[in-house]
Design an enzyme around this catalytic site. Sequence first.
Site, PDB file in Angstrom:
ATOM      1  N   CYS A 192       7.969   6.944  41.080  1.00 43.89           N
ATOM      2  CA  CYS A 192       7.128   6.982  42.199  1.00 43.89           C
ATOM      3  C   CYS A 192       5.969   7.750  41.765  1.00 43.89           C
ATOM      4  CB  CYS A 192       7.457   7.998  43.407  1.00 43.89           C
ATOM      5  SG  CYS A 192       6.510   8.719  44.254  1.00 43.89           S
ATOM      6  N   CYS A 235      11.276   6.033  48.361  1.00 43.58           N
ATOM      7  CA  CYS A 235      10.865   7.401  47.775  1.00 43.58           C
ATOM      8  C   CYS A 235      10.934   8.592  48.899  1.00 43.58           C
ATOM      9  CB  CYS A 235       9.608   7.368  46.978  1.00 43.58           C
ATOM     10  SG  CYS A 235       9.153   9.121  46.675  1.00 43.58           S
ATOM     11  N   CYS A 277       8.190  10.679  49.573  1.00 43.11           N
ATOM     12  CA  CYS A 277       7.030   9.881  50.208  1.00 43.11           C
ATOM     13  C   CYS A 277       7.370   9.601  51.580  1.00 43.11           C
ATOM     14  CB  CYS A 277       6.173   8.998  49.520  1.00 43.11           C
ATOM     15  SG  CYS A 277       5.703   9.242  47.770  1.00 43.11           S
ATOM     16  N   LYS A 335       2.768  22.555  46.241  1.00 42.27           N
ATOM     17  CA  LYS A 335       3.911  23.516  46.466  1.00 42.27           C
ATOM     18  C   LYS A 335       4.765  23.737  45.268  1.00 42.27           C
ATOM     19  CE  LYS A 335       6.795  23.460  49.899  1.00 42.27           C
ATOM     20  NZ  LYS A 335       7.197  23.459  51.196  1.00 42.27           N
ATOM     21  N   HIS A 395       5.457  11.452  42.967  1.00 39.79           N
ATOM     22  CA  HIS A 395       6.556  12.436  42.536  1.00 39.79           C
ATOM     23  C   HIS A 395       7.171  12.417  41.368  1.00 39.79           C
ATOM     24  CE1 HIS A 395       6.095  12.505  47.297  1.00 39.79           C
ATOM     25  NE2 HIS A 395       6.585  13.816  47.012  1.00 39.79           N
ATOM     26  N   HIS A 446      -6.291  20.620  51.850  1.00 40.61           N
ATOM     27  CA  HIS A 446      -6.153  20.119  53.336  1.00 40.61           C
ATOM     28  C   HIS A 446      -7.527  20.583  54.002  1.00 40.61           C
ATOM     29  CE1 HIS A 446      -1.740  20.908  52.590  1.00 40.61           C
ATOM     30  NE2 HIS A 446      -1.863  19.670  52.629  1.00 40.61           N
ATOM     31  N   HIS A 452      -3.383  24.122  51.978  1.00 44.11           N
ATOM     32  CA  HIS A 452      -4.017  24.564  50.568  1.00 44.11           C
ATOM     33  C   HIS A 452      -5.263  23.994  50.542  1.00 44.11           C
ATOM     34  CE1 HIS A 452      -3.473  20.630  49.057  1.00 44.11           C
ATOM     35  NE2 HIS A 452      -2.110  20.659  49.241  1.00 44.11           N
ATOM     36  N   LYS A 500      -2.522  18.399  39.053  1.00 42.95           N
ATOM     37  CA  LYS A 500      -2.559  18.033  40.525  1.00 42.95           C
ATOM     38  C   LYS A 500      -2.163  19.422  41.345  1.00 42.95           C
ATOM     39  CE  LYS A 500       0.572  15.351  43.482  1.00 42.95           C
ATOM     40  NZ  LYS A 500      -0.282  15.096  44.730  1.00 42.95           N
TER      41      LYS A 500
END
Length: 500
Positions: free
Chosen positions: A143, A126, A129, A298, A146, A21, A18, A295
Amino acid sequence: MAKFYVTTPIYYVNDVPHIGHSYTTIAADVLARLHRAQGDDVFFLTGTDEHGAKVAESAAKAGKSPQEFCDDVSGRFRDVWRLLNISNDKFIRTTDPAHVSAVTKMLTELNDRGYIYKGEYTGLYCVGCERYYSRDELVDGKCPLHNKEPEIVSEETYFFKLSEFNDRILAAIESGELSIEPEERKNEITSFLRLEGLTDLAMSRSKVEWGIPLPFDPSHTAYVWVDALFNYVSGVGWPADMAMFNRFWPADVELMAKDILRVHATIWPAMLLALELPLPKRLVIHGFFTVDGHKMSKSLGNAIDPAALAMTYTADGIRYFILREFGFGQDGDFSVSRLNERYNKDLANDLGNLVSRVLAMVEKYQNGVVAAAAADEEIDRSLRDTVLNAYRSRDTALERVAFNDALAAVWQAVSEANRYVDATAPWALDKAGETKRLAVVLYNCVEAVHHISALIDPFLPETAAKTRAMLGIAATGPAVWGQTRDKAKVTKGESLFPRL
Ligand code: ME8
């Protein structure tokens, strides 16, 4: 000749490529292209991070073997980078046999040197992660990434003696041997090392099969971060090709967002110190993108696909926008309406229009042929100085990885060239029959376009190449006025950035 080794993080195959990146990758690409243009011996590494429980889970969900799943997603990253004209010299995958054998050797060495011991670890883990969290890192017991409560996990594990390196890492960061930029990120790490300090790292998992087995106990696989971080040295040949390794290591710049600074400023230098390898020179940290305030992920379904955007805005349009819009260290909100504005204003109006009107006038008034001329009036010299100064401003800004400032410096030259055209009014000179002055003015315009094509080259490689083709040159000359040959033939090509 200087060498320049630049890296991005290797991206998790558990995600789709995305715009976040793309930000890091495009930034690294600009630095690689700049250094190549300056004649440096450049190596630019990016790739994919493919091991771990999460990946195996996703593969199972997709009805694929982990390797098939990784091949597929890793291929998607490569496709997107090709589309965005990313000029990486190598694309590393943590499932590459060369990487696996390098990690195996590294683990053997750490064990032989006495940095690994067996123990029991209980912690808050987690799965998202793939890491343990300390209580104070959690937000409302969850977390922070998440938003899920971690599980209490207890397992037999091998530990890496991370705590032994606390003071040496702190000293390396404080002395600048390992530079962390920007300053606030450096302070964040040094106060962590000073106030909390490092504890030993649980560096193996017995329950995770999709990973690199520990050579001294194959019932365990290496913690995914230990495996992944090592890509920066296995990617330049350690230990199979030490000539290549010595040519490029240590990395000159490792780029990443703030989410993974902690591991890069702790586990990573500790591993290198344990192996007696030099530390990377600079860790340069950028902010995080949100999309319309949220944020990007996906699972939220708002991950912006750079390939789809490039269809409308071109690869150069995306490259320009994300580097120009945001300060590198800052968080930013990605908005398509801002992209649209910048495309139309900066690219279509300012740059595209400059190139097309200059070349159209040379075609119209001089049959496409430029006559050599010196910059002899005040206004000519001012154009020359502004354009040539842009090189230095661009390069000093890039030295600070201030991509937005570098582009602003280049756009000052673009604006100055547009002002020059308006002020000298070649159409009026033509009308008045002032052919000598017209020839001087058009020479200066073409010369400015020549330098602008060199100035934009690391950022907008496709546009720079199209502009060179219109100027009838294969490569741009040095940052000295007078690169355009006498009687050079230019042609006005297709519009560089058609208005949307
Ligand atoms: O962390 N804004 O991989 P990853 C800005 N595999 N940059 C972003 C971003 C966003 N919203 N999202 C991702 C990993 N990035 C590990 C790295 S390295 C040895 C292993 C960029 O796929 C940014 O560079 O989650 C961030 O640091 C990186 O992608 C994380 O990529």
